[in-house]
Scaffold this motif. Sequence first.
Motif, PDB file in Angstrom:
ATOM      1  N   THR A 110      25.679 -60.722  30.552  1.00  0.00           N
ATOM      2  CA  THR A 110      24.790 -59.674  31.026  1.00  0.00           C
ATOM      3  C   THR A 110      25.093 -58.371  30.286  1.00  0.00           C
ATOM      4  O   THR A 110      26.163 -58.210  29.686  1.00  0.00           O
ATOM      5  CB  THR A 110      24.961 -59.418  32.539  1.00  0.00           C
ATOM      6  OG1 THR A 110      26.291 -58.925  32.786  1.00  0.00           O
ATOM      7  CG2 THR A 110      24.714 -60.682  33.349  1.00  0.00           C
ATOM      8  N   CYS A 143      24.603 -54.324  31.596  1.00  0.00           N
ATOM      9  CA  CYS A 143      24.185 -53.499  32.743  1.00  0.00           C
ATOM     10  C   CYS A 143      23.525 -54.347  33.815  1.00  0.00           C
ATOM     11  O   CYS A 143      22.543 -53.932  34.447  1.00  0.00           O
ATOM     12  CB  CYS A 143      23.252 -52.382  32.280  1.00  0.00           C
ATOM     13  SG  CYS A 143      24.088 -51.068  31.376  1.00  0.00           S
ATOM     14  N   GLY A 144      24.053 -55.553  34.012  1.00  0.00           N
ATOM     15  CA  GLY A 144      23.545 -56.430  35.048  1.00  0.00           C
ATOM     16  C   GLY A 144      22.320 -57.231  34.653  1.00  0.00           C
ATOM     17  O   GLY A 144      21.868 -58.094  35.422  1.00  0.00           O
ATOM     18  N   THR A 200      19.407 -49.758  29.427  1.00  0.00           N
ATOM     19  CA  THR A 200      20.773 -49.919  29.937  1.00  0.00           C
ATOM     20  C   THR A 200      21.384 -48.540  30.165  1.00  0.00           C
ATOM     21  O   THR A 200      22.107 -48.024  29.323  1.00  0.00           O
ATOM     22  CB  THR A 200      21.634 -50.731  28.955  1.00  0.00           C
ATOM     23  OG1 THR A 200      21.655 -50.065  27.685  1.00  0.00           O
ATOM     24  CG2 THR A 200      21.060 -52.127  28.774  1.00  0.00           C
ATOM     25  N   ASN A 253      28.474 -47.399  31.774  1.00  0.00           N
ATOM     26  CA  ASN A 253      27.238 -48.126  31.995  1.00  0.00           C
ATOM     27  C   ASN A 253      27.027 -48.361  33.483  1.00  0.00           C
ATOM     28  O   ASN A 253      27.970 -48.660  34.213  1.00  0.00           O
ATOM     29  CB  ASN A 253      27.265 -49.472  31.267  1.00  0.00           C
ATOM     30  CG  ASN A 253      27.257 -49.319  29.757  1.00  0.00           C
ATOM     31  OD1 ASN A 253      26.960 -48.250  29.237  1.00  0.00           O
ATOM     32  ND2 ASN A 253      27.564 -50.394  29.048  1.00  0.00           N
ATOM     33  N   SER A 263      23.934 -49.916  36.515  1.00  0.00           N
ATOM     34  CA  SER A 263      22.758 -50.756  36.679  1.00  0.00           C
ATOM     35  C   SER A 263      21.510 -49.901  36.918  1.00  0.00           C
ATOM     36  O   SER A 263      21.596 -48.736  37.325  1.00  0.00           O
ATOM     37  CB  SER A 263      22.944 -51.710  37.864  1.00  0.00           C
ATOM     38  OG  SER A 263      22.981 -50.981  39.076  1.00  0.00           O
ATOM     39  N   TYR A 264      20.361 -50.505  36.691  1.00  0.00           N
ATOM     40  CA  TYR A 264      19.097 -49.840  36.994  1.00  0.00           C
ATOM     41  C   TYR A 264      19.017 -49.495  38.479  1.00  0.00           C
ATOM     42  O   TYR A 264      18.533 -48.429  38.853  1.00  0.00           O
ATOM     43  CB  TYR A 264      17.929 -50.739  36.583  1.00  0.00           C
ATOM     44  CG  TYR A 264      16.581 -50.175  36.937  1.00  0.00           C
ATOM     45  CD1 TYR A 264      16.011 -49.158  36.176  1.00  0.00           C
ATOM     46  CD2 TYR A 264      15.871 -50.641  38.044  1.00  0.00           C
ATOM     47  CE1 TYR A 264      14.772 -48.623  36.493  1.00  0.00           C
ATOM     48  CE2 TYR A 264      14.634 -50.115  38.380  1.00  0.00           C
ATOM     49  CZ  TYR A 264      14.092 -49.104  37.599  1.00  0.00           C
ATOM     50  OH  TYR A 264      12.861 -48.584  37.926  1.00  0.00           O
ATOM     51  N   GLU A 265      19.514 -50.389  39.298  1.00  0.00           N
ATOM     52  CA  GLU A 265      19.494 -50.162  40.740  1.00  0.00           C
ATOM     53  C   GLU A 265      20.302 -48.920  41.119  1.00  0.00           C
ATOM     54  O   GLU A 265      19.913 -48.166  42.022  1.00  0.00           O
ATOM     55  CB  GLU A 265      20.022 -51.389  41.479  1.00  0.00           C
ATOM     56  CG  GLU A 265      19.105 -52.603  41.433  1.00  0.00           C
ATOM     57  CD  GLU A 265      19.075 -53.275  40.071  1.00  0.00           C
ATOM     58  OE1 GLU A 265      18.066 -53.980  39.788  1.00  0.00           O
ATOM     59  OE2 GLU A 265      20.033 -53.102  39.280  1.00  0.00           O
ATOM     60  N   GLU A 266      21.408 -48.687  40.414  1.00  0.00           N
ATOM     61  CA  GLU A 266      22.215 -47.496  40.684  1.00  0.00           C
ATOM     62  C   GLU A 266      21.465 -46.227  40.269  1.00  0.00           C
ATOM     63  O   GLU A 266      21.523 -45.202  40.958  1.00  0.00           O
ATOM     64  CB  GLU A 266      23.551 -47.585  39.942  1.00  0.00           C
ATOM     65  CG  GLU A 266      24.434 -46.354  40.049  1.00  0.00           C
ATOM     66  CD  GLU A 266      24.837 -46.006  41.485  1.00  0.00           C
ATOM     67  OE1 GLU A 266      25.202 -44.842  41.714  1.00  0.00           O
ATOM     68  OE2 GLU A 266      24.785 -46.890  42.372  1.00  0.00           O
TER      69      GLU A 266
END
Length: 303
Positions: A129, A131-132, A151, A164, A166-169
């Motif tokens: 993966t 960044c997840g 990312t 780095n 995640s998008y969710e973060e």
Amino acid sequence: MSGFVEKPEPVQVPGLTHLHTGKVRDLYRNEAGDLVMVASDRLSAYDWVLPTEIPDKGRVLTRLSLWWFDRLSDLVPHHVLSTELPAGAPADWAGRTLVCKSLNMVPVECVARGYLTGSGLVEYDESRTVCGLALPEGLSDGSELPAPIFTPATKAAVGDHDENVSYEEVARQVGAETAALLRQTTLAVYSRARDIARERGIILADTKFEFGFESTPDGDRLVIADEVLTPDSSRFWPADQWQPGRAQPSYDKQFVRDWLTSPASGWDRKSEQPPPALPQEVVDATRAKYIEAYELLTGNTWS
């Protein structure tokens, strides 16, 4: 320990208030409330701002950013108001100074990757993966990704390393709507720049952007800020030498990184000692790479 080996004293200019000394840029505010951004010749590597400067580097970054801003303006507006030198500024600021809009900056480094390398490769080797985001098996250093990916990273202080996330973060920090806009704009700008660079024989492997919001009568508007698509913020590779499975030749400060980690420097990256001054041949080679990138991308001769 990291940061500045020798932190410079800010230049005092009548009518300008010094706000911040960054790794490369010095930031001021003028009496109209606009930001004045001065790109120095400082160079950072391994989270240190080195004691040796690269002549003309700040001018290359400024001129190249302006060239890119013009080619991206239909995708996202930029923050530059003027390139006129503020009254009373030192002559050395010429060609490296931008007067810019003051924005409400988004606290996220917006990274786009079209190829696998760097911290993305490290994560991929561990978990497949970045960044997840799940990636296919069989990729190696320098592999082109099936499609560009967003990312993001946290923006670090001088001496710290961007992390780095995640998008969710990002969505949690700035809201789902802003996160979606950042991702969409980042990938659109990357794709445009990738295609322009490719026409000139250069691979844009990855890059990072900074964005802020400008208040307008029609509501807040996303604006691209700082530098854009320079050898400091991007990985540029010569397309005719691209070969996945190894580290790629690049138009950036790789000469500096290679020397610092070689026996010739005598520096232990894992120690708390600051890195040494750069030898002249490394300075000259690094300057030449920055100028070569500028000339290849823009088609203009450096002068």
